[in-house]
Design a protein around this motif. Structure first.
Motif, mmCIF file in Angstrom:
data_model
loop_
_atom_site.group_PDB
_atom_site.id
_atom_site.type_symbol
_atom_site.label_atom_id
_atom_site.label_comp_id
_atom_site.label_asym_id
_atom_site.label_seq_id
_atom_site.Cartn_x
_atom_site.Cartn_y
_atom_site.Cartn_z
ATOM 1 N N ALA A 26 48.264 43.487 37.076
ATOM 2 C CA ALA A 26 47.692 43.476 38.431
ATOM 3 C C ALA A 26 46.184 43.721 38.387
ATOM 4 O O ALA A 26 45.411 43.014 39.053
ATOM 5 C CB ALA A 26 48.375 44.535 39.291
ATOM 6 N N TYR A 27 45.761 44.696 37.594
ATOM 7 C CA TYR A 27 44.331 45.019 37.484
ATOM 8 C C TYR A 27 43.539 43.837 36.938
ATOM 9 O O TYR A 27 42.484 43.475 37.464
ATOM 10 C CB TYR A 27 44.150 46.250 36.590
ATOM 11 N N SER A 28 44.044 43.210 35.897
ATOM 12 C CA SER A 28 43.365 42.072 35.294
ATOM 13 C C SER A 28 43.249 40.910 36.274
ATOM 14 O O SER A 28 42.209 40.249 36.357
ATOM 15 C CB SER A 28 44.119 41.632 34.034
ATOM 16 N N LYS A 29 44.302 40.668 37.023
ATOM 17 C CA LYS A 29 44.281 39.584 38.018
ATOM 18 C C LYS A 29 43.243 39.875 39.099
ATOM 19 O O LYS A 29 42.458 38.996 39.465
ATOM 20 C CB LYS A 29 45.666 39.429 38.635
ATOM 21 N N ILE A 30 43.221 41.103 39.588
ATOM 22 C CA ILE A 30 42.250 41.490 40.618
ATOM 23 C C ILE A 30 40.826 41.365 40.096
ATOM 24 O O ILE A 30 39.955 40.791 40.754
ATOM 25 C CB ILE A 30 42.526 42.927 41.114
ATOM 26 N N MET A 31 40.575 41.888 38.904
ATOM 27 C CA MET A 31 39.221 41.876 38.348
ATOM 28 C C MET A 31 38.735 40.458 38.043
ATOM 29 O O MET A 31 37.563 40.138 38.227
ATOM 30 C CB MET A 31 39.143 42.743 37.091
ATOM 31 N N SER A 32 39.629 39.603 37.584
ATOM 32 C CA SER A 32 39.222 38.238 37.246
ATOM 33 C C SER A 32 38.841 37.426 38.484
ATOM 34 O O SER A 32 38.125 36.434 38.370
ATOM 35 C CB SER A 32 40.332 37.526 36.470
ATOM 36 N N CYS A 33 39.291 37.851 39.651
ATOM 37 C CA CYS A 33 38.955 37.153 40.898
ATOM 38 C C CYS A 33 37.634 37.616 41.495
ATOM 39 O O CYS A 33 37.155 37.020 42.468
ATOM 40 C CB CYS A 33 40.070 37.359 41.922
ATOM 41 N N GLN A 34 37.049 38.647 40.953
ATOM 42 C CA GLN A 34 35.786 39.179 41.462
ATOM 43 C C GLN A 34 34.634 38.344 40.905
ATOM 44 O O GLN A 34 34.286 38.461 39.748
ATOM 45 C CB GLN A 34 35.622 40.649 41.070
ATOM 46 N N THR A 35 34.061 37.492 41.736
ATOM 47 C CA THR A 35 33.023 36.571 41.264
ATOM 48 C C THR A 35 31.741 37.280 40.844
ATOM 49 O O THR A 35 30.989 36.749 40.030
ATOM 50 C CB THR A 35 32.701 35.530 42.345
ATOM 51 N N HIS A 36 31.497 38.471 41.350
ATOM 52 C CA HIS A 36 30.275 39.206 40.999
ATOM 53 C C HIS A 36 30.425 40.004 39.697
ATOM 54 O O HIS A 36 29.458 40.540 39.188
ATOM 55 C CB HIS A 36 29.863 40.127 42.149
ATOM 56 N N ILE A 37 31.630 40.050 39.146
ATOM 57 C CA ILE A 37 31.863 40.772 37.890
ATOM 58 C C ILE A 37 32.062 39.748 36.778
ATOM 59 O O ILE A 37 32.972 38.928 36.815
ATOM 60 C CB ILE A 37 33.098 41.692 37.997
ATOM 61 N N LYS A 38 31.192 39.785 35.801
ATOM 62 C CA LYS A 38 31.245 38.824 34.700
ATOM 63 C C LYS A 38 31.989 39.360 33.480
ATOM 64 O O LYS A 38 32.409 38.591 32.629
ATOM 65 C CB LYS A 38 29.821 38.440 34.269
ATOM 66 N N HIS A 39 32.130 40.692 33.370
ATOM 67 C CA HIS A 39 32.703 41.299 32.181
ATOM 68 C C HIS A 39 33.523 42.520 32.593
ATOM 69 O O HIS A 39 33.033 43.362 33.324
ATOM 70 C CB HIS A 39 31.560 41.716 31.245
ATOM 71 N N PHE A 40 34.765 42.575 32.140
ATOM 72 C CA PHE A 40 35.556 43.780 32.342
ATOM 73 C C PHE A 40 36.392 44.027 31.098
ATOM 74 O O PHE A 40 37.005 43.126 30.544
ATOM 75 C CB PHE A 40 36.403 43.738 33.617
ATOM 76 N N ALA A 41 36.337 45.254 30.623
ATOM 77 C CA ALA A 41 36.937 45.608 29.337
ATOM 78 C C ALA A 41 38.152 46.511 29.517
ATOM 79 O O ALA A 41 38.278 47.218 30.508
ATOM 80 C CB ALA A 41 35.907 46.307 28.462
ATOM 81 N N TYR A 42 39.002 46.479 28.519
ATOM 82 C CA TYR A 42 40.155 47.373 28.429
ATOM 83 C C TYR A 42 39.824 48.410 27.367
ATOM 84 O O TYR A 42 39.468 48.053 26.239
ATOM 85 C CB TYR A 42 41.407 46.584 28.037
ATOM 86 N N PRO A 74 43.058 37.338 30.606
ATOM 87 C CA PRO A 74 42.619 38.322 29.614
ATOM 88 C C PRO A 74 41.415 39.132 30.068
ATOM 89 O O PRO A 74 40.653 38.711 30.936
ATOM 90 C CB PRO A 74 42.253 37.451 28.409
ATOM 91 N N PHE A 75 41.257 40.278 29.448
ATOM 92 C CA PHE A 75 40.055 41.078 29.634
ATOM 93 C C PHE A 75 38.927 40.434 28.825
ATOM 94 O O PHE A 75 39.182 39.632 27.923
ATOM 95 C CB PHE A 75 40.288 42.519 29.151
ATOM 96 N N SER A 76 37.698 40.806 29.125
ATOM 97 C CA SER A 76 36.556 40.271 28.384
ATOM 98 C C SER A 76 36.507 40.827 26.966
ATOM 99 O O SER A 76 36.120 40.125 26.030
ATOM 100 C CB SER A 76 35.245 40.619 29.087
ATOM 101 N N HIS A 77 36.861 42.100 26.830
ATOM 102 C CA HIS A 77 36.829 42.749 25.529
ATOM 103 C C HIS A 77 37.826 43.910 25.544
ATOM 104 O O HIS A 77 38.149 44.448 26.606
ATOM 105 C CB HIS A 77 35.424 43.276 25.200
ATOM 106 N N TYR A 78 38.279 44.265 24.346
ATOM 107 C CA TYR A 78 39.255 45.340 24.182
ATOM 108 C C TYR A 78 38.691 46.355 23.201
ATOM 109 O O TYR A 78 38.230 45.985 22.113
ATOM 110 C CB TYR A 78 40.579 44.791 23.629
ATOM 111 N N HIS A 79 38.744 47.631 23.563
ATOM 112 C CA HIS A 79 38.286 48.720 22.710
ATOM 113 C C HIS A 79 39.477 49.647 22.477
ATOM 114 O O HIS A 79 39.987 50.250 23.425
ATOM 115 C CB HIS A 79 37.141 49.497 23.381
#
Length: 113
Positions: A26-42, A74-79
């Motif tokens: 759910a979080y990934s789907k929500i974040m990927s729809c945010q056009t002002h956010i280019k990168h979100f990591a796990y 997918p997330f942009s990056h995974y740590h």
């Protein structure tokens, strides 16, 4: 992966992982729809070895890192962070073909500073 005995988990941990699976999706789907956010990591501060052994079934099950890596979109990056060098080594081998994953050995409180 051979040479490392993965952790065994009980039903309560499997329930926790199912909740995580639903939340991450759910979080990934929500974040990927945010056009002002280019990168979100796990970020997983207690990543473990990537998978576990189910005490209920005796089968290998996805741990939080594998759940995150298999989430769509997918997330942009995974740590992934863990104190145990054997766990991080195993996780590093499991993800070595991916350029979007960084595995850290150490205390997450220190790594995240």
């Amino acid at each position: 992966m051979t040479g490392y005995k993965i952790d065994e988990i009980g039903p309560w941990s499997e329930i926790k992982l199912e909740i995580l699976r639903e939340y991450v999706a759910a979080y990934s789907k929500i974040m990927s729809c945010q056009t002002h956010i280019k990168h979100f990591a796990y970020i997983d501060g207690f990543a473990g070895a990537g998978t576990h052994m189910s005490l209920s079934t005796g089968e290998e099950v996805e741990g939080s890192p594998m759940i995150a890596l298999n989430t769509e979109p997918p997330f942009s990056h995974y740590h992934f962070i863990d104190l145990d060098g054997e766990r991080t080594s195993r996780l590093d081998k499991m993800t070595q073909s991916r350029s979007d994953v960084t595995v850290y050995e150490g205390d997450c409180n220190d790594v995240l500073l």
